[in-house]
Design a protein around this motif. Structure first.
Motif, mmCIF file in Angstrom:
data_model
loop_
_atom_site.group_PDB
_atom_site.id
_atom_site.type_symbol
_atom_site.label_atom_id
_atom_site.label_comp_id
_atom_site.label_asym_id
_atom_site.label_seq_id
_atom_site.Cartn_x
_atom_site.Cartn_y
_atom_site.Cartn_z
ATOM 1 N N HIS A 174 0.825 -1.213 0.000
ATOM 2 C CA HIS A 174 0.000 0.000 0.000
ATOM 3 C C HIS A 174 0.856 1.258 0.000
ATOM 4 O O HIS A 174 2.007 1.258 0.433
ATOM 5 C CB HIS A 174 -1.069 -0.022 1.096
ATOM 6 N N HIS A 177 0.206 6.050 2.949
ATOM 7 C CA HIS A 177 0.657 6.659 4.197
ATOM 8 C C HIS A 177 1.445 7.932 3.884
ATOM 9 O O HIS A 177 2.606 7.861 3.467
ATOM 10 C CB HIS A 177 1.523 5.679 4.980
ATOM 11 N N ASP A 183 6.780 2.427 6.708
ATOM 12 C CA ASP A 183 5.368 2.114 6.480
ATOM 13 C C ASP A 183 4.790 3.364 5.807
ATOM 14 O O ASP A 183 4.513 4.350 6.483
ATOM 15 C CB ASP A 183 4.693 1.836 7.830
ATOM 16 N N GLU A 236 -4.589 1.236 1.217
ATOM 17 C CA GLU A 236 -4.822 0.074 2.082
ATOM 18 C C GLU A 236 -6.309 -0.280 2.196
ATOM 19 O O GLU A 236 -7.161 0.608 2.270
ATOM 20 C CB GLU A 236 -4.250 0.377 3.477
ATOM 21 N N TYR A 340 6.973 4.107 14.145
ATOM 22 C CA TYR A 340 5.720 3.701 13.489
ATOM 23 C C TYR A 340 4.640 4.797 13.522
ATOM 24 O O TYR A 340 4.376 5.382 14.559
ATOM 25 C CB TYR A 340 5.213 2.441 14.196
ATOM 26 N N HIS A 341 4.028 5.027 12.355
ATOM 27 C CA HIS A 341 2.919 5.990 12.214
ATOM 28 C C HIS A 341 3.257 7.357 12.827
ATOM 29 O O HIS A 341 2.485 7.898 13.614
ATOM 30 C CB HIS A 341 1.622 5.426 12.822
#
Ligand SMILES: [Zn+2]
Length: 462
Positions: A174, A177, A183, A236, A340-341
């Motif tokens: 995907h 983001h 990610d 996603e 992350y994120h």
């Protein structure tokens, strides 16, 4: 030259929300790397139980003190993550108390801007570092969020690498983001490079230890790939549902898949099994991983990380799709990885070397898949090994001796290489080494489908 990292550096900071001009712009850029079909699905269209969202655009967004001269405190112009993805528009003066209900911070990183999305649960919101939120002391603030929801089209990029068979392995990554790298852009560039390698003459021979795989046995008869490969680059979840619901005719040909993401960080490779752990894809990939990354580990479905593989494994689809990522163990306090994120997920936390290692791992798994054949015994009884020149002296190499006999015993046309590897707890390349030796001595044939040679099953006893 850093081909994967350079592409990441060029595209990472673009705002790539699920249906947005930024997503389209980056997808078009990726399509220059390898021939790609871009499918479009219009906003509002129903796909199975889902609906394609509108295109979302943010023109401007900031948080400012009431004093007109004071500079803004949080500004979308500085970082795309400062606005909740799919935030409603809002303009006005709000009390500090009300504002706090619309401010989002990272649960673990007080210095970072978090990635927050509200695709279906509509609200307005801004994101900022916790240290900045905690410093807000005024009674009221001015909020400006100029966002638009327009009809648009969700895009799915598809790269097809045709093989001899219509049976297909799906590769999925995907791209939705915004301004983050590990990610999800890392999986996209590894997927793209995998597709490019597959297109340019099949699988290179050096991704796995060469002695493990020997000659190019197991790829298609003409030296081409046997299986067809399709890489999907999509937003996603909704992207997978949109593609699958428009390609139901292809689903029966999908024999397995691999979802790719988080491939630039320093964690070991984590191979997450599919919903169907007894599938050939699960057996083949999990028995091959140890030869590709000795630090790597395998874990069951939904226990490493959840992504688009859920849509492929789901009822009515049931494609055994595994996922490959570099993720810390679930009990780690920084699972899945520290940044992350968040706005700290930048090109600095990934390296060309690790991306290339993940590319080799992905190709190695596919190389094994091409060789996951059924060895069909051309012999009856136990093989006279010393007569055939394949004897391993048990006094010199007891493990090799036992392994040879354990593998030969299962070369009966009903066990694939992956079946044998999993049954014996031996790596796929180790089994392949013995099978290719037997093949070179004309002791086994290699079949794509099970071929029983058990006389009790071949005759119909009264
Ligand atoms: Zn994510």
């Amino acid at each position: 030259m850093n081909p994967l990292l350079d592409l990441i550096k060029e595209t990472w900071f673009t705002r790539r929300d699920i249906v947005s001009d930024g997503f389209d712009q980056v997808l078009r850029r990726l399509a220059q790397e390898v021939p790609m079909t871009i499918h479009e699905y219009p906003s509002g269209e129903n796909c199975w139980t889902w609906r394609i969202p509108e295109k979302w655009t943010c023109d401007e967004a900031y948080l400012a003190p009431l004093s007109p001269a004071a500079p803004s405190l949080v500004d979308y112009a500085d970082h795309p993550l400062h606005v909740v993805s799919y935030s409603l528009p809002f303009e006005g003066v709000v009390s500090r108390q009300e504002l706090l209900q619309h401010l989002h911070v990272h649960p673990r990183l007080p210095q970072a801007v978090p990635f927050v999305f509200k695709y279906y649960d509509r609200d307005w919101g801004l994101c900022l570092p916790q240290i900045q939120r905690d410093a807000l002391q005024d009674d009221a603030y001015r909020v400006v969020i100029r966002t638009r929801f327009d009809p648009g089209t969700l895009k799915v990029g598809e790269v097809v690498v045709p093989g001899e068979s219509r049976q297909t392995i799906m590769l999925v990554a995907h791209l939705c983001h915004p301004a983050m790298v590990n990610d999800d852009l890392s999986g996209v560039v590894v997927g793209l490079e995998t597709a490019r390698a597959l297109r340019s003459g099949g699988l290179p021979g050096d991704t796995l230890p060469v002695q493990a795989f020997g000659p190019r046995l197991g790829s298609g008869q003409s030296g081409r790939l046997y299986y067809t490969y399709r890489l999907l680059i999509l937003p996603e979840t909704i992207g997978s549902v949109a593609y699958l619901s428009h390609h139901e005719d292809l689903i029966p040909h999908m024999v397995g898949g691999l979802f790719l993401e988080m491939l630039g960080s320093d964690a070991p490779h984590a191979l997450q099994g599919s919903f169907i752990p007894a599938s050939q894809a699960d057996k083949c990939f999990t028995s091959t991983l140890p030869a590709l990354d000795p630090r790597g580990y395998c874990a069951p479905y939904r226990t490493v990380i959840n992504n688009d593989e859920r849509q492929f494994n789901a009822p009515g689809v049931r494609v055994p799709m595994l996922s490959l990522s570099r993720v810390e163990r679930r009990d780690s306090p920084t699972w899945p990885y520290p940044e992350y994120h968040s706005s700290l997920d930048t090109p600095e936390i990934v390296s060309e070397e690790r991306l290339q290692a993940s590319l080799r791992t992905t190709l190695g798994l596919l190389q094994a898949w091409e060789r996951n054949l059924y060895p069909v015994n051309q012999f009856k009884g136990e093989i006279f090994c010393s007569g055939q020149g394949i004897w391993i002296d048990y006094r010199v190499n007891p493990e090799g001796h036992r392994r040879l006999f354990d593998i030969m015993e299962r070369c009966d046309g009903e066990h694939s290489v992956a079946d044998i590897a999993c049954e014996l707890g031996v790596s796929f390349p180790a089994v392949w080494e013995v099978v290719s030796l037997l093949h070179s001595k004309n002791l086994v044939g290699l079949s794509r489908t099970p071929q029983t040679t058990d006389p009790h099953r071949m005759t119909t006893n009264p």
